[in-house]
Design a protein around this motif. Structure first.
Motif, PDB file in Angstrom:
ATOM      1  N   ASN A 136      -6.687   5.638  10.788  1.00 27.62           N
ATOM      2  CA  ASN A 136      -7.293   4.608   9.938  1.00 27.62           C
ATOM      3  C   ASN A 136      -8.709   4.984   9.579  1.00 27.62           C
ATOM      4  OD1 ASN A 136      -9.187   2.384  11.724  1.00 27.62           O
ATOM      5  ND2 ASN A 136      -7.997   3.867  12.869  1.00 27.62           N
ATOM      6  N   PHE A 137      -9.178   4.373   8.519  1.00 26.80           N
ATOM      7  CA  PHE A 137     -10.592   4.409   8.183  1.00 26.80           C
ATOM      8  C   PHE A 137     -11.197   3.162   8.809  1.00 26.80           C
ATOM      9  CE2 PHE A 137      -8.470   6.774   4.834  1.00 26.80           C
ATOM     10  CZ  PHE A 137      -9.255   7.914   4.751  1.00 26.80           C
ATOM     11  N   HIS A 138     -12.377   3.294   9.384  1.00 22.96           N
ATOM     12  CA  HIS A 138     -12.978   2.174  10.098  1.00 22.96           C
ATOM     13  C   HIS A 138     -13.483   1.092   9.154  1.00 22.96           C
ATOM     14  CE1 HIS A 138     -13.721   4.554  14.058  1.00 22.96           C
ATOM     15  NE2 HIS A 138     -12.564   4.847  13.510  1.00 22.96           N
ATOM     16  N   SER A 139     -13.657   1.441   7.889  1.00 22.53           N
ATOM     17  CA  SER A 139     -14.142   0.486   6.892  1.00 22.53           C
ATOM     18  C   SER A 139     -13.819   1.051   5.518  1.00 22.53           C
ATOM     19  CB  SER A 139     -15.663   0.294   7.019  1.00 22.53           C
ATOM     20  OG  SER A 139     -16.336   1.499   6.663  1.00 22.53           O
ATOM     21  N   GLN A 140     -14.145   0.279   4.506  1.00 21.43           N
ATOM     22  CA  GLN A 140     -14.120   0.818   3.155  1.00 21.43           C
ATOM     23  C   GLN A 140     -15.342   1.738   3.008  1.00 21.43           C
ATOM     24  OE1 GLN A 140     -13.126  -2.069  -0.049  1.00 21.43           O
ATOM     25  NE2 GLN A 140     -13.255  -3.555   1.625  1.00 21.43           N
ATOM     26  N   PRO A 141     -15.342   2.605   1.991  1.00 24.15           N
ATOM     27  CA  PRO A 141     -16.495   3.499   1.821  1.00 24.15           C
ATOM     28  C   PRO A 141     -17.817   2.742   1.668  1.00 24.15           C
ATOM     29  CG  PRO A 141     -14.666   4.223   0.468  1.00 24.15           C
ATOM     30  CD  PRO A 141     -14.283   2.879   1.029  1.00 24.15           C
ATOM     31  N   GLY A 142     -18.866   3.357   2.238  1.00 27.04           N
ATOM     32  CA  GLY A 142     -20.221   2.865   2.055  1.00 27.04           C
ATOM     33  C   GLY A 142     -20.663   1.745   2.977  1.00 27.04           C
ATOM     34  N   VAL A 146       0.863  -1.175   0.000  1.00 25.14           N
ATOM     35  CA  VAL A 146       0.000   0.000   0.000  1.00 25.14           C
ATOM     36  C   VAL A 146       0.899   1.224   0.000  1.00 25.14           C
ATOM     37  CG1 VAL A 146      -1.772   1.250   1.271  1.00 25.14           C
ATOM     38  CG2 VAL A 146      -1.818  -1.257   1.222  1.00 25.14           C
ATOM     39  N   PRO A 147       0.767   2.087  -0.999  1.00 27.70           N
ATOM     40  CA  PRO A 147       1.637   3.278  -1.048  1.00 27.70           C
ATOM     41  C   PRO A 147       1.427   4.213   0.142  1.00 27.70           C
ATOM     42  CG  PRO A 147       0.453   2.970  -3.131  1.00 27.70           C
ATOM     43  CD  PRO A 147      -0.138   2.002  -2.140  1.00 27.70           C
ATOM     44  N   ASP A 148       2.503   4.899   0.502  1.00 30.73           N
ATOM     45  CA  ASP A 148       2.438   5.937   1.537  1.00 30.73           C
ATOM     46  C   ASP A 148       1.561   7.091   1.069  1.00 30.73           C
ATOM     47  OD1 ASP A 148       4.305   4.524   3.051  1.00 30.73           O
ATOM     48  OD2 ASP A 148       5.985   5.824   2.514  1.00 30.73           O
ATOM     49  N   ILE A 149       0.981   7.779   2.031  1.00 31.92           N
ATOM     50  CA  ILE A 149       0.343   9.078   1.797  1.00 31.92           C
ATOM     51  C   ILE A 149       1.320  10.092   2.378  1.00 31.92           C
ATOM     52  CG2 ILE A 149      -1.627  10.557   2.284  1.00 31.92           C
ATOM     53  CD1 ILE A 149      -3.277   7.957   2.773  1.00 31.92           C
ATOM     54  N   VAL A 150       1.813  10.993   1.549  1.00 32.58           N
ATOM     55  CA  VAL A 150       2.892  11.884   1.961  1.00 32.58           C
ATOM     56  C   VAL A 150       2.414  13.326   1.954  1.00 32.58           C
ATOM     57  CG1 VAL A 150       5.244  12.648   1.472  1.00 32.58           C
ATOM     58  CG2 VAL A 150       4.593  10.272   1.032  1.00 32.58           C
ATOM     59  N   GLY A 151       2.677  14.013   3.059  1.00 31.75           N
ATOM     60  CA  GLY A 151       2.360  15.423   3.183  1.00 31.75           C
ATOM     61  C   GLY A 151       3.609  16.232   3.433  1.00 31.75           C
ATOM     62  N   GLU A 152       3.409  17.505   3.718  1.00 29.64           N
ATOM     63  CA  GLU A 152       4.528  18.406   3.960  1.00 29.64           C
ATOM     64  C   GLU A 152       5.398  17.949   5.128  1.00 29.64           C
ATOM     65  OE1 GLU A 152       5.064  23.003   5.387  1.00 29.64           O
ATOM     66  OE2 GLU A 152       3.445  22.549   3.970  1.00 29.64           O
ATOM     67  N   ARG A 153       4.749  17.550   6.231  1.00 28.12           N
ATOM     68  CA  ARG A 153       5.502  17.137   7.424  1.00 28.12           C
ATOM     69  C   ARG A 153       5.339  15.672   7.771  1.00 28.12           C
ATOM     70  NH1 ARG A 153       3.908  19.940  12.522  1.00 28.12           N
ATOM     71  NH2 ARG A 153       1.827  19.511  11.769  1.00 28.12           N
ATOM     72  N   LEU A 154       4.349  15.005   7.176  1.00 27.58           N
ATOM     73  CA  LEU A 154       3.978  13.673   7.625  1.00 27.58           C
ATOM     74  C   LEU A 154       3.998  12.644   6.508  1.00 27.58           C
ATOM     75  CD1 LEU A 154       0.780  14.554   9.711  1.00 27.58           C
ATOM     76  CD2 LEU A 154       3.144  14.399  10.524  1.00 27.58           C
ATOM     77  N   ILE A 155       4.199  11.404   6.922  1.00 30.69           N
ATOM     78  CA  ILE A 155       3.995  10.234   6.065  1.00 30.69           C
ATOM     79  C   ILE A 155       2.973   9.365   6.783  1.00 30.69           C
ATOM     80  CG2 ILE A 155       5.025   8.157   5.055  1.00 30.69           C
ATOM     81  CD1 ILE A 155       7.751   9.656   5.196  1.00 30.69           C
ATOM     82  N   ASP A 214     -11.006  -9.317   4.867  1.00 23.28           N
ATOM     83  CA  ASP A 214     -11.261  -8.674   3.581  1.00 23.28           C
ATOM     84  C   ASP A 214     -10.005  -7.948   3.114  1.00 23.28           C
ATOM     85  OD1 ASP A 214     -12.177  -7.364   1.346  1.00 23.28           O
ATOM     86  OD2 ASP A 214     -13.627  -6.106   2.415  1.00 23.28           O
ATOM     87  N   PRO A 215      -9.161  -8.623   2.327  1.00 18.18           N
ATOM     88  CA  PRO A 215      -7.907  -8.005   1.879  1.00 18.18           C
ATOM     89  C   PRO A 215      -8.093  -6.671   1.153  1.00 18.18           C
ATOM     90  CG  PRO A 215      -7.856 -10.355   1.458  1.00 18.18           C
ATOM     91  CD  PRO A 215      -9.263 -10.016   1.911  1.00 18.18           C
ATOM     92  N   ALA A 216      -9.257  -6.424   0.556  1.00 15.19           N
ATOM     93  CA  ALA A 216      -9.493  -5.150  -0.135  1.00 15.19           C
ATOM     94  C   ALA A 216      -9.535  -3.969   0.835  1.00 15.19           C
ATOM     95  CB  ALA A 216     -10.789  -5.217  -0.936  1.00 15.19           C
ATOM     96  N   TYR A 217      -9.703  -4.263   2.125  1.00 13.85           N
ATOM     97  CA  TYR A 217      -9.725  -3.203   3.142  1.00 13.85           C
ATOM     98  C   TYR A 217      -8.333  -2.628   3.402  1.00 13.85           C
ATOM     99  CZ  TYR A 217      -9.921  -1.165   7.843  1.00 13.85           C
ATOM    100  OH  TYR A 217      -9.772  -0.335   8.924  1.00 13.85           O
ATOM    101  N   ALA A 218      -7.285  -3.328   3.023  1.00 10.69           N
ATOM    102  CA  ALA A 218      -5.909  -2.954   3.375  1.00 10.69           C
ATOM    103  C   ALA A 218      -5.583  -1.470   3.175  1.00 10.69           C
ATOM    104  CB  ALA A 218      -4.902  -3.832   2.644  1.00 10.69           C
ATOM    105  N   PRO A 219      -5.859  -0.867   2.030  1.00 15.45           N
ATOM    106  CA  PRO A 219      -5.478   0.552   1.885  1.00 15.45           C
ATOM    107  C   PRO A 219      -6.200   1.492   2.851  1.00 15.45           C
ATOM    108  CG  PRO A 219      -6.033  -0.416  -0.244  1.00 15.45           C
ATOM    109  CD  PRO A 219      -6.418  -1.412   0.807  1.00 15.45           C
ATOM    110  N   TRP A 220      -7.315   1.067   3.391  1.00 14.65           N
ATOM    111  CA  TRP A 220      -8.120   1.884   4.293  1.00 14.65           C
ATOM    112  C   TRP A 220      -7.759   1.635   5.751  1.00 14.65           C
ATOM    113  CZ3 TRP A 220     -11.123   5.375   1.830  1.00 14.65           C
ATOM    114  CH2 TRP A 220     -11.313   5.162   0.462  1.00 14.65           C
ATOM    115  N   SER A 221      -6.943   0.633   5.985  1.00 11.46           N
ATOM    116  CA  SER A 221      -6.628   0.187   7.333  1.00 11.46           C
ATOM    117  C   SER A 221      -5.622   1.091   8.026  1.00 11.46           C
ATOM    118  CB  SER A 221      -6.125  -1.257   7.281  1.00 11.46           C
ATOM    119  OG  SER A 221      -5.970  -1.774   8.583  1.00 11.46           O
ATOM    120  N   LEU A 222      -5.095   0.598   9.112  1.00  7.79           N
ATOM    121  CA  LEU A 222      -4.237   1.358  10.008  1.00  7.79           C
ATOM    122  C   LEU A 222      -2.954   1.842   9.330  1.00  7.79           C
ATOM    123  CD1 LEU A 222      -4.548   2.053  13.034  1.00  7.79           C
ATOM    124  CD2 LEU A 222      -3.119   0.083  13.523  1.00  7.79           C
ATOM    125  N   ARG A 223      -2.647   3.108   9.571  1.00 10.10           N
ATOM    126  CA  ARG A 223      -1.415   3.725   9.073  1.00 10.10           C
ATOM    127  C   ARG A 223      -0.714   4.419  10.237  1.00 10.10           C
ATOM    128  NH1 ARG A 223      -1.111   4.829   3.335  1.00 10.10           N
ATOM    129  NH2 ARG A 223      -2.934   3.997   2.268  1.00 10.10           N
TER     130      ARG A 223
END
Length: 195
Positions: free
Chosen positions: A91-97, A9-18, A67-76
């Motif tokens: 983290n997101f508590h679930s996938q959308p919807g 799962v790729p990182d989400i990168v911001g100015e100060r945070l990953i 549910d492996p599809a949940y991985a990108p929405w899981s804990l970071r």
């Protein structure tokens, strides 16, 4: 338990945070207190306070294994770019919807900033980064936060990001929580972080 699942799962990168995904194996290592292995996989040392996060680590591991599809929405992990320190998690508590959201919004966010890193704008930046990612990846427009009424710092952060209370629920583990929603894009608001 499937221990051969691979999650890149790729990182989400911001100015100060990953915001770096915690893979199932990293979560297993952390839960088994194999912190050196977990830190090597994460690329950042886990703070001692991470041991107090076992419940969320176990829950998100179970979610990804179910549910492996949940991985990108899981804990970071929330990692500071300059120092490489882990400042908390999101983290997101679930996938959308997911039906539990009862049409309040498309996806719910949860976050924890460790005490040594609070009041530095980290929560604000992390929530904004995650919401932007969800909007860009899946078109998510409406976000949900559930915050205890007496958690004044998180309530204030939510207000600055444009969240408004739509309901209150009684969580069996956490007690009363305000359900708040906001639409993307969040207002910019003051830059000075005081979360």
């Amino acid at each position: 338990m499937n221990t051969t699942m691979s999650f890149e799962v790729p990182d989400i990168v911001g100015e100060r945070l990953i915001l770096r995904h915690l893979s199932p194996q990293t979560l297993r290592d952390a839960l088994a207190q194999r912190f050196a292995e977990a830190a090597a996989a994460l690329g950042a040392a886990l703070p001692a306070a991470w041991q107090e996060e076992a419940a969320i680590l176990a829950l998100r591991l179970q979610d990804m294994e179910s549910d492996p599809a949940y991985a990108p929405w899981s804990l970071r992990a929330i990692i500071l770019r300059d120092s490489g320190e882990v400042a908390g998690h999101l983290n997101f508590h679930s996938q959308p919807g997911h039906p539990y959201l009862q049409a309040w919004g498309e996806v719910e966010l949860g976050y924890t900033v460790l005490p040594a890193f609070r009041r530095q704008g980290i929560a604000r930046e992390a929530v904004r980064l995650a919401a932007r990612w969800a909007h860009e990846e899946a078109g998510v427009r409406r976000f949900v936060l559930s915050i205890a009424p007496d958690n004044l710092p998180s309530q204030a952060l939510a207000a600055r990001l444009g969240f408004r209370k739509v309901h209150q629920v009684s969580d069996p583990d956490d007690g009363p929580e305000d359900v708040l929603i906001a639409d993307w894009p969040f207002p910019e608001g003051p830059v000075a972080g005081r979360e």
